[in-house]
Design an enzyme around this catalytic site. Sequence first.
Site, PDB file in Angstrom:
ATOM      1  N   LYS A   1      17.450 -23.718  20.117  1.00 19.37           N
ATOM      2  CA  LYS A   1      18.461 -24.660  20.600  1.00 19.37           C
ATOM      3  C   LYS A   1      19.689 -23.926  21.118  1.00 19.37           C
ATOM      4  CE  LYS A   1      18.686 -26.727  16.547  1.00 19.37           C
ATOM      5  NZ  LYS A   1      17.686 -25.893  15.831  1.00 19.37           N
TER       6      LYS A   1
ATOM      7  N   ARG B   1      16.927 -12.945  13.774  1.00 19.87           N
ATOM      8  CA  ARG B   1      18.060 -13.389  14.611  1.00 19.87           C
ATOM      9  C   ARG B   1      19.307 -12.567  14.312  1.00 19.87           C
ATOM     10  NH1 ARG B   1      19.538 -19.622  14.984  1.00 19.87           N
ATOM     11  NH2 ARG B   1      19.487 -19.552  12.707  1.00 19.87           N
TER      12      ARG B   1
ATOM     13  N   ARG C   1      15.598 -25.252   4.738  1.00 16.27           N
ATOM     14  CA  ARG C   1      16.035 -25.833   6.017  1.00 16.27           C
ATOM     15  C   ARG C   1      14.868 -26.510   6.729  1.00 16.27           C
ATOM     16  NH1 ARG C   1      18.473 -20.603   8.247  1.00 16.27           N
ATOM     17  NH2 ARG C   1      18.793 -21.725  10.183  1.00 16.27           N
TER      18      ARG C   1
ATOM     19  N   ARG D   1      21.645 -34.985  13.038  1.00 14.75           N
ATOM     20  CA  ARG D   1      20.539 -34.545  12.187  1.00 14.75           C
ATOM     21  C   ARG D   1      20.095 -35.637  11.238  1.00 14.75           C
ATOM     22  NH1 ARG D   1      21.964 -28.756  12.742  1.00 14.75           N
ATOM     23  NH2 ARG D   1      20.500 -27.442  11.648  1.00 14.75           N
TER      24      ARG D   1
ATOM     25  N   ARG E   1      23.055 -14.053   9.981  1.00 14.46           N
ATOM     26  CA  ARG E   1      23.577 -15.196   9.231  1.00 14.46           C
ATOM     27  C   ARG E   1      23.108 -15.172   7.784  1.00 14.46           C
ATOM     28  NH1 ARG E   1      22.424 -20.433  12.908  1.00 14.46           N
ATOM     29  NH2 ARG E   1      21.986 -21.254  10.826  1.00 14.46           N
TER      30      ARG E   1
END
Length: 214
Positions: free
Chosen positions: A13, A127, A171, A88, A160
């Site tokens: 995203k 990431r 998640r 969400r 992160r």
Amino acid sequence: MILILLGPPGAGKGTQAKKITEKYKFPQISTGDILRAAVKEGTEMGLKAKGYMDAGKLVTDEVVIEIIKDRIKEDDCSNGFILDGFPRTMAQASSLGDMLKENGMELGHVLDISVDESFLVERLTGRRTCKNCGFGYHIRFSPSSTDGVCDKCGGGLFQRDDDNEETVKNRFEVYKDQSDELKSFYSGLGKYQLIDGTTDPESVFKAVSAVIDG
Ligand code: ADP
Ligand code: ADP
Ligand code: ZN
């Protein structure tokens, strides 16, 4: 044009939002980025949000709805914006509907970037993000040319806190619990578009652009 990006953690995203901003000039509004900035600054909102984020749980609807309400009133949003990571929950979706109505705005498309969970753990644990400009990298799929340094601005890259395997699992569960209802809701409004997110970022962006260009 107002766009919503749906998709599980790691679907791409943020990556696609940055490409959309570059080509179409709509600002990216990422509730995750705004919350992480608040945590870093140690604001009251950040203190409230941190525990949820570290656990991979959703921050309360009130907090994120307030963020969006304020943000979409800013001048740069007058021609449209990209919502990355919001809504969400159905409560968030329904508040968003009210906000848009109040501001005389109309939703363009909801782009659901779909990627099988089996790909996502590696995307998330690899990431890396620039501390300075927020640009996203992946240690294997899109590495920076110098390890740990941003190609765009020379800033340092960070990982992160919530991109570890434990939190990632939570998640995914949260996403699965909430996403079906959102998809049906936006399908019902005739706004829902499924995008294959498993190909390379440029190919995904071609599919995204095709929807935006109509
Ligand atoms: P999200 O915002 O949905 O959580 P990101 O855009 O941050 O996802 O992407 C997660 C990770 O996967 C990043 O490291 C990014 O560089 C990488 N990535 C994004 N899109 C792709 C893709 N199409 N193929 C391979 N890796 C990707
Ligand atoms: P992802 O890579 O999972 O798409 P985000 O950066 O969008 O990550 O979100 C990171 C965390 O921030 C979430 O796990 C959640 O705790 C919080 N968060 C972000 N957006 C929302 C939202 N719309 N509602 C509730 N919590 C949110
Ligand atoms: Zn940078």
